[in-house]
Every structure is written in structure tokens, then in C-alpha cells.
Design a protein around this motif. Structure first.
Motif, short mmCIF file in Angstrom:
data_model
loop_
_atom_site.label_atom_id
_atom_site.label_comp_id
_atom_site.label_asym_id
_atom_site.label_seq_id
_atom_site.Cartn_x
_atom_site.Cartn_y
_atom_site.Cartn_z
N ASN A 54 27.00 -30.37 -22.55
CA ASN A 54 27.80 -30.73 -21.38
C ASN A 54 27.05 -31.75 -20.54
OD1 ASN A 54 25.91 -29.41 -19.68
ND2 ASN A 54 26.82 -27.46 -20.35
N ILE A 55 27.71 -32.19 -19.49
CA ILE A 55 27.17 -33.31 -18.72
C ILE A 55 25.87 -32.94 -18.01
CG2 ILE A 55 28.59 -32.76 -16.69
CD1 ILE A 55 28.74 -36.07 -16.82
N PHE A 56 25.75 -31.65 -17.64
CA PHE A 56 24.52 -31.26 -16.92
C PHE A 56 23.33 -31.29 -17.85
CE2 PHE A 56 28.01 -29.48 -14.54
CZ PHE A 56 27.74 -30.00 -13.29
N GLN A 57 23.56 -30.79 -19.05
CA GLN A 57 22.48 -30.89 -20.04
C GLN A 57 22.08 -32.34 -20.26
OE1 GLN A 57 23.41 -29.03 -23.74
NE2 GLN A 57 22.99 -26.96 -22.95
N ALA A 58 23.11 -33.18 -20.38
CA ALA A 58 22.84 -34.58 -20.67
C ALA A 58 22.03 -35.22 -19.56
CB ALA A 58 24.15 -35.34 -20.86
N GLU A 59 22.46 -35.02 -18.33
CA GLU A 59 21.80 -35.72 -17.24
C GLU A 59 20.46 -35.13 -16.89
OE1 GLU A 59 22.57 -38.55 -16.28
OE2 GLU A 59 24.41 -38.55 -17.49
N ARG B 35 25.01 -39.28 -25.16
CA ARG B 35 24.39 -39.32 -23.84
C ARG B 35 22.89 -39.07 -23.88
NH1 ARG B 35 27.17 -39.21 -19.46
NH2 ARG B 35 29.42 -39.41 -19.57
N GLY B 36 22.35 -39.13 -25.05
CA GLY B 36 20.92 -38.85 -25.16
C GLY B 36 20.08 -39.94 -24.51
#
Lengths: 629, 407
Positions: B130-135, B175-176
Motif C-alpha cells: 500500500n501507499i504507506f509502505q511505499a512512502e 513505487r520502489g
């Protein structure tokens, strides 16, 4: 016509009377003082005496400071009526001879019989004694064969130099032989590889003991008469003044070298692109011993005399360009009349028509410039026509080449098929452009001469404009003036010297002169005396000046033609209007480019690019399909 | 803002680095005996960088003990690691170790090797859900490892290709952070790649003569008319050294030499250094003292730039006028304030004898050189002639060995 051509009219009047040995007083109440004087001083018993008026201010040089001599809008009539009739009679056989396609080889043999060598040699030396205008007119027929014309023109240049600068002794020694064609004059000025530091590779040293000059070196592109004719080379050689060592004492001197002298050797023949019938060769000089009488003018002062030399050669070579252009135009016109393509006649296509008229306009301008310049030379004693003659050649050569290349578009690949008359025309045009001074040298010469003249007159203003904080008044004056390069103010002083039909053209000329003046002022203000390094801007200036002179000459000629009712004069008016309109647009464009400066007119980009081009020794971008990763 | 956070972390984070790296080293092979010294060194550096005094078990590093250090063995080792077990344990440590030893194997400029290392990473495992993991940079250790790998590529000027993008996409997802790093690299690196005004061939030739030619050519670009000559001292009878001389001189310099006063000496100065990529070339200049009078005269020519009354019009054969050159000479690029450079050269041996030969050989084109005294003026000791050097037995076989021991 409201022309103020009184002095001229008077002069012509006196000349005709003179010729008929019936000099009578002119009972004109408001006659010009100058004309009166010249008339009064005229010896009545000397019918051939030169009747030259005192020199006027230089015409084109004054354009650079915005001054126009409206009197010179009267096209000069320097050949008196009777002489004109005689001249035309003598020219008739020549015209007939050259009008049919003669082979140059055959022509060479006939030149002596046709008495073509002595046109501009004074009558005292068995020549025809024609002045500039007459001799140019008389050499028109021979220019139909460009190669023959080329050789004869360089012969005439040598004669001109001898007449103007030679001592009586030199004239007696050479002119009769030159007039009869036993001796063939040739310029030997240019070199194949000009030296890096010196002026010329050919150098002459003075031998004090024998009081002789010793000439060594080599000249190239020397037009050589075919056969075994004796030649007289006019050689420019570098000399070193004895009392001035180092570069300050380097000058050049002009020598007359006979081809039969010891040490003169004809070298290899250049296989040139055009004018192949007249051989051009290298000439070697190995320790040629020259007497002091073989030097024209003073030693080391060649640069001073170069002005006369280039003036003569410029005018005479322009004539070749004009003849060639006329032939090209005539051929193209016949082609476009006679050819039908895809159901349409070529002459009806708008593009062809525009091209043909443009050629016509250019030729009209060239011819008017040539005879206006020659006329000024004949009419006024010691008139400064350096710039006029340079412009005539520059404009003629540029336009001749344009006309020759336009034929490629109209004719297609046929125009380059060997043996076609147009193909030969194209080659000859290319040859003429490179012969002598190159167009870029000429353009720089035109601009520099103009700037030199303007610099002397405008220096005070330039100094003020370049130091605005010391001269606030001057700057405020400039701010407040409403004069702009787009819309210069004019006073309409030219209109009354031209036929009213040409009023618009007169305004075009005035606008253009005003723009030229402003452009010069701007360049001085921006660059100071570094202006001499701004060659691209100077080239624009040269183009402006040559356009203005073309406009001026065309308008003057058309006005005269219409006023005296020459055939097709109404179309001459149209031609002059076309020349003036086109010239004004060109001048406006060029002046705006100068006004905009190097950041707006692309000069800056080009100069920056040039750095990389030289660094990469040529084209530098990689192939368009190259990958970087 | 959130996206920038890991970057900030990375820049400020010696702490972050140590966090990722403070994993116990894990033994890859069972061969303990060899290379104890190397291990000790590694440990020392690690300790000093982490700042922790906790002693860690030493890792077994297959790259340090490889006998044959070639690209093939390198790739084979990577392959062995990948095939050893399905979990590929300790792949991050393996990649760090592999990165460190690249230079020893001479593969630090090889894209294929970097790709092979990225390929070690398991595909699909580290893609944020998800986006939180990505950021917030989930899987920080793995991501940082590949970022370091990319950083090393950048430092070595190795440009990635599109296949690498696909690999990174498979490993870390859209998003890595490594992929972002990759994109930034692909923006800047192509722009920098060809920016040098003096491009070098790729690869740079290994031959000293070729490099010397490149160096002299590069210096001679100040004057486009310069000519580079490769001279052989064997052309001279009494030359002691048999070597080559790369000499650069332009016609302009020949002219200056001809105009040089015969009473004033010329100096051979040097050796100066010039770097061609990672190779150093010594070169020498033939220099005269500055022509003070001429330079002063240039300064004195206080021209009134506002005066436009003296414009010169040249007739045929005359040079187009220049503002400062209405009369007199122009200053050439070789006439510097501190001296006039007459020529430059690099010789194979950089000895006095070879320089003497250089002057002799230059005399052929510039006979005036025979009449001017030429003096040596060296910045450092220059041997009189080349000496035969016998290799001592203790010299290490390869430069990399010295490097690794000093780590």
C-alpha cells in the motif's frame, strides 16, 4: 519635367557647338555661374578639349551620412549627339560580327581588323579616344562572347592605368602598340596562395647599383591571349621602402612587365570552370630586371593607385556580367515562349513571369548603375566614384549569378546539359563572380569606404552618443526625436528631380537613405571604432548601400527615358518602380536587422556555433539515429 | 513531502545505515582457514563505522579468497549463490560483499555484472502493498542495498539500461525507491555522459603512448593549427634512451620561435601532471620568458574607442582591418603573461636525455632552435636517462592487493 539640369544642358550645348566649331554665347539670363565660367574659359579653337565640370561630393559615400545630391538624379548625357551617331555607326559592323555565334578562336584573329584594342587609347596614340561611357558602350558587342570580352576588358584596364597614371614617356612607349593589338595588356594581381603575413608573394627589390628593380615571384589567374601575341603584364609586387625597415615600410608597387623580357615564364594553364576559351595561366617571374621607367606611379605607393586600378577593372568587368545576364534572359524568354508543357505555355505560368521580370529589373539596375557611374566619371573632373564602381560590380556579379541559377529552376536538368547555351552561361557567370575581387571582399570594401567617410563627418555626434552621461543634452534630443528606423522622416527633396510618376520611388529612395544613415549612426554608437570588426553587419550595410544605388540609378534613368520619350519608356518607369519597391523592402529588412542587434538578429547564435564548427573541424552533430544508452 | 522522507533519512542517517547493517554476519562457506587477515580488516572497519564494540562473527567472503579474479569467476560465484538454496539467505550481505570486490575483478564498469547482482534479489517479494509502505520505504535494508548498488554504478559512470528498469520493477514494484533512483539516474546520466569538451575514447587505451597522444592533443586544442608529431629518439645517433616523444607545436609557435631573440634562453619546464581518466601523464613545456616589451605595448595601446575618424580601407591582399591592429601585431594565445609557450611534449621515459632528443628533433623543422640556448628547469627530480629497473621479488602482483590491505 522640373529637373534642375541647367549646368548639364549648358555643357551639352557648348559641346555640340564646340564640335561644330561654332561657339556662341548662351544668352540665358539665369544660367549657372559655373557653367558660364567653364564656357568662357573654353578655348574656342580646341574642339576636343575636355569639358569636365568640377567634381561634386561623392554620391554614395554621402548616403552613409544621409545626404543626397539630387542634381545627380539627372542621368548623365556625356556623349554628344554627333559623336553618338558616329559611335553607333562604327558599332554597327561590330554588332553584326558578334551577334552571330562566332567561335572565340576565330574572333581572336579578327580582333585586330575590328580595331577593338584601341577603344580607350587617346587619339594621339592611334586609338579611338573614347571616354569611359563611350568605350564601355563600344565594348558591348564583344562582350557577347564572354571569353573574348574577358580578355579585352583586362587589356583595357591596363590602358586605363597607363592613360591615367603613366608618364608621357611610358604612354609613347606602350600605348601605340597596345592600341594596334601588337601588345596585349593583362593584369597580374592575384596569387594562387596568398602569403600568410605579406601583401603579395611576388616581391621586387631595388638594386641601387644598377638602378633597376628585380622582380621575383609568381602570379596566377592571368588571362593570356592565345597565340603568340606579346603581352604586357601589369604586376602588383610587394616592395620594401629603404628608409623604413619592418612592416611600416612594406608597400606595393605597380610594374609593367613585357612577356618577352628575360625571366618571365608562362606557367601551367588553369583548367577553369567557365570562360574556357580564354586561357588563364600562372606567370613566373625569376629575377626579372626592370627599368625604373617600367614602374607606374611612385614606388611603394601601389595602394594609392590601387583605387584607380580597381575602379577601372570593376567597371569593365561589370559590363561582362551585364551582357551575360542579358543573353541569359533572352534565352530564357525564348524558351518560355516556345515551350508548352502539360497543355500550358511556360510563359503564362505566374512563377516564370515573376522570375523573368525579376531578372529584367536586376539587369536594368545594373546597366543604369554602370552608365551612371561612367557618366559621372566623364562629366566631372576627378569625381570620387570608388564606391559607385565597387557597388556596380558587387551588385552585377551577385545578380548575374542569381539569374544564372534561376535558369536551373525554369529549365530543369536540361540547363546543366553540356553544350546547352544556358549551361555555358552558368559556368561563365560562376567564373565572372570569382574573377578579380570576390563578392565578400567587395562588400567589406563598400561598407568600410562608406564608414570611413561617415566616420569623419559624424565623429562629434558619435563621441557624444557614446558618452551619454557627459552629454545629457544630446541623449535627450535623441529620446525626443520622433525619427525611427521603421518610419524615418523625409523631406521630399527628390520628388522634384524625377518625373511625377516616380514620386513613390523617390520616397522609397529617401526612406532608404535615411535608414542607412540611422543604421550607420547606430553601428558607430554601439561599437565605436570596433565597427570594423563587425563584418556581418558591414555586409548588411553594403547590401543596403548597393540597393540604394540601384534604386537611384534606375529611377534616374527611367525618368530621363520617359521625359524624352524613348521607346517603351512607360515600362521603364514600371521597372524603376519595381526596383525601388523591392529595394526599399530589402533595405528596411536589413536596417531592422542592424537595429535589432546581434541577440535578436541571430548573429550571436551563428558566431557561437562557428566556435564549435572550427573546433570540430566541420560538421559536428552525430548521426540523428544515434543511441546514447 | 512523504516521498522525501526516506531520502532525508538516508542523507542524515549514518544511524539508518548502521541499523540496516548491524545484522550478524553469516557464514557462507565453511572454509575458515584462509584469509584471516582480510577478515580482521573487515571487522575493524565495520566496527569503526558502526561505532559498536560488540564483536560479531566474521563473515566468510567468497570474493576475497577467489584465486582467479576475472569476470567469469565473479559471475559464477553469483550463480552459485543463487542456486545454493531456494531462500537465498543473506542476499543483501552477499550483494554488499560483491559490490565491494568489484574493482578487484575489474568488473566495476560492467553493466552485466550489476544486473546479475540485482537478479539475486527475489522477484515480487519486496513490492509494497500500500501507499504507506511505499512512502515509508518498506523493506529498507533491501531497498537501501540496491540503492547503494545503483550509487556505485553512478560513481563508476555505468549507465543502466531498460532491462534493469524491468528488473527493478519486478523486485520493488512501481513505487520502489530503487526504481526512483533509477529514473533519476536515467534523467541525468545521459546528459552528463557526453558533456566533456574533450571526449575520450571508451575504453581509454591502455598504451602509454596512446594516452600521451590524447593528453598532448587535448592541450593543443588552444590552437587549432597545432600539429601532433610522434617522434622516435632512435632517429638520432647519440640518443641514449630509445623511446618515443609526443610533441605538439603549431605554425604560430614556430613563428614565435623564429622571432625570439637569440640572446634569450628557452626553458624546458616540467614535469607537469595531466590526468587522462585515471592515468597520469607527465609533460614538459618549451617556454620562453614573456616578451615584456610587447605585452606592455599592448597595454599601452590605449585606443580611443570613440574615435571613428581613422577607419582603414584595405585593397586586395590586405587583411581586413581590426580595431587594435591598424598597425602592429596581435597577441597570440601562446603569449601568456608568465611566458611564451613554444611547444609541449610527453616522452616515454621523461628523462633529460629524451628531452634533449626532443629539442634535437624539433630543430629539424625549426633550425633557429640550434642557435638559442635551452636550459632545463625542473619542478622535481628528473633522471638523466632511463635506468633498467629489475623488479624486486617482494613487489605485489597487483595494485588491488595493496588497496585491499590498506582498507
Amino acid at each position: 519635367m522640373r529637373c534642375k539640369l541647367l549646368p548639364r544642358a549648358l555643357k551639352l550645348l557648348t559641346q555640340t557647338r564646340c564640335a561644330s566649331n561654332k561657339a556662341t554665347r548662351v544668352s540665358s539670363s539665369n544660367s549657372n555661374v559655373k557653367a558660364h565660367q567653364s564656357e568662357n574659359q573654353m578655348p574656342e579653337e580646341a574642339p576636343t578639349a575636355e569639358q569636365q565640370l568640377t567634381a561634386r561630393e561623392p554620391l554614395v559615400k554621402n548616403f552613409f551620412v544621409g545626404v543626397m545630391d539630387k542634381e545627380l538624379l539627372g542621368f548623365p548625357e556625356v556623349i554628344p549627339r554627333e559623336e553618338m551617331a558616329n559611335l553607333q555607326n562604327t558599332l554597327l559592323p561590330l554588332k553584326n560580327y558578334f551577334v552571330e555565334q562566332v567561335s572565340p578562336k576565330q574572333a581572336w584573329n579578327d580582333l585586330k581588323q575590328l580595331r577593338l584594342f584601341g577603344l580607350n587609347v587617346p587619339t594621339d596614340y592611334e586609338g579611338s579616344g573614347y571616354n569611359w561611357s563611350a568605350s564601355l558602350m563600344a565594348s558591348e558587342p564583344e562582350c557577347n562572347v564572354t571569353s573574348v570580352g574577358l580578355a579585352l576588358q583586362t587589356h583595357r584596364v591596363v590602358v586605363d592605368m597607363l592613360c591615367e597614371l603613366g608618364t608621357v614617356e611610358q604612354q609613347q612607349r606602350y600605348l601605340p602598340a597596345l592600341a594596334s593589338g601588337q601588345l596585349m595588356g593583362t593584369e597580374a594581381i592575384f596569387e594562387y596562395t596568398p602569403p600568410e603575413e605579406d601583401i603579395f608573394g611576388a616581391q621586387a627589390t631595388y638594386d641601387m647599383a644598377a638602378s633597376r628593380w628585380v622582380l621575383n615571384g609568381e602570379k596566377a589567374f592571368v588571362v593570356v591571349a592565345p597565340g603568340e601575341a606579346r603581352q604586357l603584364f601589369l604586376v602588383l609586387a610587394q616592395t620594401q621602402a629603404a628608409n623604413l625597415p619592418g612592416p611600416a615600410g612594406v608597400g606595393c608597387s605597380i610594374f609593367l612587365v613585357d612577356s618577352q623580357q628575360k625571366g618571365v615564364r608562362l606557367g601551367e594553364e588553369h583548367s577553369s570552370f567557365g570562360c574556357r576559351e580564354v586561357p588563364m595561366r600562372r606567370v613566373h617571374f625569376d629575377n626579372v630586371q626592370l627599368e625604373e621607367q617600367q614602374m607606374i606611379g611612385l614606388a611603394h605607393n601601389g595602394n594609392k593607385y590601387a583605387e584607380q586600378l580597381v575602379r577601372s577593372s570593376r567597371l569593365r568587368s561589370s559590363l561582362l556580367g551585364i551582357s551575360l545576364s542579358k543573353q541569359l534572359l533572352n534565352q530564357l524568354t525564348s524558351f518560355s515562349i516556345d515551350t508548352r508543357q502539360g497543355g500550358a505555355q511556360i510563359q503564362d505560368l505566374e512563377l516564370t513571369r515573376v522570375h523573368l521580370s525579376q531578372m529584367m529589373c536586376s539587369i536594368y539596375a545594373m546597366e543604369s548603375m554602370l552608365y551612371l557611374t561612367a557618366g559621372m566619371l566623364d562629366e566631372f573632373a576627378g569625381q570620387d566614384v570608388t564606391l559607385e564602381s565597387a557597388i556596380t560590380k558587387y551588385y552585377t556579379m551577385r545578380e548575374t549569378y542569381n539569374i544564372a541559377t534561376l535558369s536551373m529552376g525554369i529549365l530543369g536538368p536540361k540547363s546543366l546539359h553540356s553544350g546547352q547555351p544556358l549551361e555555358q552561361g552558368l559556368r561563365d557567370a560562376a567564373q565572372l563572380v570569382t574573377q578579380g575581387e570576390s563578392p565578400s571582399t567587395l562588400s567589406l570594401f563598400i561598407a568600410l569606404s562608406g564608414l570611413q567617410h561617415a566616420g569623419q563627418l559624424m565623429n562629434a555626434g558619435v563621441r557624444k552618443a557614446r558618452n551619454p552621461l557627459f552629454n545629457p543634452g544630446h541623449i535627450f534630443g535623441k529620446f525626443l526625436s520622433t525619427d525611427s528606423i521603421e518610419q524615418p522622416k523625409i523631406r521630399g527633396i527628390l520628388t522634384e528631380n524625377l518625373h511625377p510618376t516616380l514620386e513613390a520611388s523617390a520616397q522609397c529612395i529617401e526612406h532608404s537613405v535615411a535608414r542607412l544613415h540611422m543604421a550607420v549612426d547606430l553601428m558607430f554608437t554601439r561599437h565605436g571604432n570596433a565597427v570594423v570588426e563587425k563584418q556581418h553587419e558591414m555586409q548588411r550595410l553594403a547590401n543596403i548601400a548597393s540597393n540604394i544605388y540601384a534604386m537611384w540609378a534606375s529611377a534616374a534613368r527611367a525618368s530621363r527615358s520617359y521625359c524624352i520619350g524613348l521607346p517603351l519608356a512607360d515600362h521603364e518607369l514600371l521597372t524603376a518602380s519595381a526596383v525601388c519597391n523591392q529595394g526599399r523592402d530589402e533595405v528596411t529588412r536589413l536596417a531592422m536587422e542592424i537595429y535589432n542587434g546581434n541577440y535578436m538578429n541571430n548573429d550571436n547564435n551563428l558566431l557561437r556555433l562557428a566556435n564549435q564548427v572550427t573546433k570540430s573541424r566541420g560538421y559536428f552533430p552525430v548521426h540523428p539515429l544515434t543511441f546514447n544508452f | 513531502m512523504i516521498r522525501k522522507l526516506p531520502c532525508i533519512l538516508r542523507f542524515h542517517g549514518a544511524a539508518a545505515q548502521t541499523l540496516y547493517r548491524q545484522q550478524p554476519n553469516i557464514i557462507l562457506t565453511r572454509n575458515y582457514a584462509a584469509d584471516a587477515k582480510d577478515n580482521r580488516n573487515n571487522e575493524k572497519t565495520r566496527q569503526s563505522s558502526t561505532g559498536s564494540s560488540k564483536s560479531l562473527p566474521a563473515a566468510r567472503n567468497p570474493f576475497a579468497i577467489a584465486q582467479e579474479k576475472t569476470k567469469n569467476t565473479y559471475l559464477t560465484m553469483v550463480e552459485i549463490f543463487m542456486e545454493r538454496d531456494i531462500h537465498r539467505r543473506n542476499h543483501v550481505e552477499f550483494i554488499y560483499a560483491a559490490l565491494k570486490h568489484m574493482a578487484d575483478f575489474g568488473v566495476e564498469h560492467d553493466l552485466e555484472v550489476y544486473k546479475a547482482l540485482i537478479n539475486v534479489m527475489p522477484k515480487g517479494k519486496f513490492i509494497p502493498k500500500n501507499i504507506f509502505q511505499a512512502e515509508f520505504m518498506h523493506y529498507p535494508k533491501q531497498q537501501q542495498c540496491i540503492i547503494d548498488l545503483l550509487e556505485q554504478m553512478e560513481d563508476n559512470g555505468v549507465m543502466p539500461d531498460y532491462e534493469m528498469e524491468a528488473m527493478l520493477l519486478n523486485v520493488f514494484g512501481q513505487r520502489g525507491h530503487p526504481l526512483r533512483k533509477y529514473w533519476r539516474m536515467m534523467y541525468w546520466m545521459p546528459k552528463f555522459k557526453n558533456l566533456s569538451p574533450w571526449p575520450l575514447p571508451d575504453p581509454v587505451p591502455d598504451d602509454t603512448l596512446e594516452i600521451a597522444k590524447l593528453a598532448v592533443e587535448r592541450m593543443c586544442t588552444v590552437d587549432l593549427r597545432s600539429k601532433i608529431d610522434v617522434l622516435e629518439t632512435s632517429e638520432l645517433k647519440d640518443a641514449l634512451d630509445d623511446t618515443w616523444i609526443v610533441s605538439g607545436m603549431s605554425p604560430e609557435q614556430s613563428k614565435l620561435l623564429r622571432e625570439h631573440s637569440k640572446q634569450k634562453a628557452l626553458y624546458i619546464e616540467g614535469p607537469f601532471n595531466m590526468w587522462i581518466r585515471n592515468r597520469r601523464i607527465n609533460y614538459f613545456t618549451l617556454r620562453a620568458d614573456a616578451d615584456v616589451d610587447f605585452l606592455a605595448q599592448l597595454d599601452e595601446r590605449q585606443l580611443d574607442e570613440d574615435d571613428v575618424t581613422k577607419i582603414d580601407v584595405p585593397f586586395f591582399g590586405r587583411a581586413p582591418p581590426r580595431r587594435h591592429n591598424q598597425l602592429g601585431k596581435l597577441r597570440s594565445v601562446h603569449q601568456q603573461d608568465d611566458g611564451t609557450i613554444m611547444a609541449i611534449c610527453a616522452t616515454g621515459t621523461s628523462t633529460k636525455d629524451s628531452l634533449l632528443s626532443w629539442i634535437r628533433l624539433l630543430e629539424r623543422g625549426n633550425p633557429v632552435l640550434g642557435e638559442i640556448p635551452v636550459l632545463f628547469r625542473f619542478l622535481s627530480a628528473v633522471p638523466a636517462k632511463a635506468e633498467e629497473i629489475e623488479a624486486p621479488s617482494s613487489v605485489p602482483a597487483k595494485a588491488s592487493d595493496i588497496n585491499s590491505s590498506s582498507n
